[in-house]
Design a protein around this motif. Sequence first.
Motif, PDB file in Angstrom:
ATOM      1  N   SER A 283       1.297   6.643  -6.723  1.00 52.33           N
ATOM      2  CA  SER A 283       0.156   7.518  -7.017  1.00 52.33           C
ATOM      3  C   SER A 283       0.517   8.981  -6.794  1.00 52.33           C
TER       4      SER A 283
ATOM      5  N   ALA B   2       0.837   4.039  -2.835  1.00 52.59           N
ATOM      6  CA  ALA B   2       0.598   5.435  -2.491  1.00 52.59           C
ATOM      7  C   ALA B   2       1.716   6.329  -3.006  1.00 52.59           C
ATOM      8  N   ARG B   3       2.951   5.849  -2.887  1.00 53.37           N
ATOM      9  CA  ARG B   3       4.074   6.652  -3.376  1.00 53.37           C
ATOM     10  C   ARG B   3       4.014   6.815  -4.897  1.00 53.37           C
TER      11      ARG B   3
ATOM     12  N   LEU C 176       0.821  -1.202   0.000  1.00 50.11           N
ATOM     13  CA  LEU C 176       0.000   0.000   0.000  1.00 50.11           C
ATOM     14  C   LEU C 176       0.859   1.257   0.000  1.00 50.11           C
ATOM     15  N   ARG C 177       1.943   1.230   0.783  1.00 48.15           N
ATOM     16  CA  ARG C 177       2.829   2.394   0.806  1.00 48.15           C
ATOM     17  C   ARG C 177       3.473   2.607  -0.572  1.00 48.15           C
TER      18      ARG C 177
END
Length: 374
Positions: free
Chosen positions: A21, A18-19, A14-15
């Motif tokens: 994105s 997110a990065r 997820l991290r």
Amino acid sequence: MSGMLSSAKSAAALRRVARISLDLLLVLVTVAAALWLVGRMWSVFWPVVVALLLTTLTWPPVRFLRRHGWRPAAAAGVVTLLFLLVVAGVVTLIALPVASQAGQLSDSVVAGIQQVREWAAGPPLNIGDDQITRALDEAVKRVQDSAGSVLTAFGTGVSTVVNGLVTAVLALFLMFFFLKDGPRFLPWLGRQLPGRAAVDVPVVAKRCWRTLGTFVRSQALVGALDAVFIGVGLWVLGVPLVLPLAVLTFVSAFVPIVGALFAGFVSVLIAWVSNGFTDALIVLVIIVVVQQLEGNVFQPMIQSRGLGLHAGVVLMVVVLGGNLAGVVGSLLAVPAAALLAVVWAYLREQLVPAVPEPAAVAPGPGDPAAADEA
């Protein structure tokens, strides 16, 4: 324990997403800001673009003269003057046939409208003259009601013509300076940039210039061939305004796919209005044959390496450019996409290391290949 590892992997994934994105969002914001800035500076940006496109066409004769001992200013000045004379001659050759054949064309348009009315009055439409008259009266009323809008549109058209003349003059001056001082630009740019950008930016600019020149010159040559073949066909059939239609075919070649469709539609329409349905059908066949020759013979021979863009991508960017900026967007969409492809290819070369080819390993005793060789 496995549950804790799965949770840790999910959180790490997820991290990472997110990065990525966030990086994409920053890229989109940067692109949007750049487009906004270009829009605000369009009055300056557009003459520069036109000058660059013209420079790609006129640079080969300037390079030839400079290699034979001409001074840069003299070579650029002579070529610019010859370019102006050619443009003036083409405009004169277009204006004279249009002025001489305007009355004939208007009579043909009236006759064509009468033919359409007669066709519409018969089956299966069975539209009577009273319905057509009512529709015409409604159209006249709407025009009268929107007189203010018509005047506004007229004023906008005059302003557009004036802006076009100013853009043309600026583009010609810029073209002269690009032809005169162009080879000194990249060394100067490299000295102004810090660090690695002093090497990367000039290399990318040189590749973009080569790609832009390939596109413009190849499209010009292909458009000239299309204009000659289609113009000869129109001339043999006796279609009016042969030279303006040939020039329209040449100009439309710079807008791939969509431009050919538009020029063909105009040619068929004028042939139908002036000469009748049979000649219009013959013109359509001529255009289809010439377009097939262009796609399968002319372009593969003239533009052997191409732009590295799929036909579907070309169609999509032309439509997108037309929706965003009209005719100008359609004209610039394909070269802009090709330049972006060049930049992306260079970034990929620099950021993604080359994958080494697997070393050849001799087959061992238990390898089936060794058994086959034995």
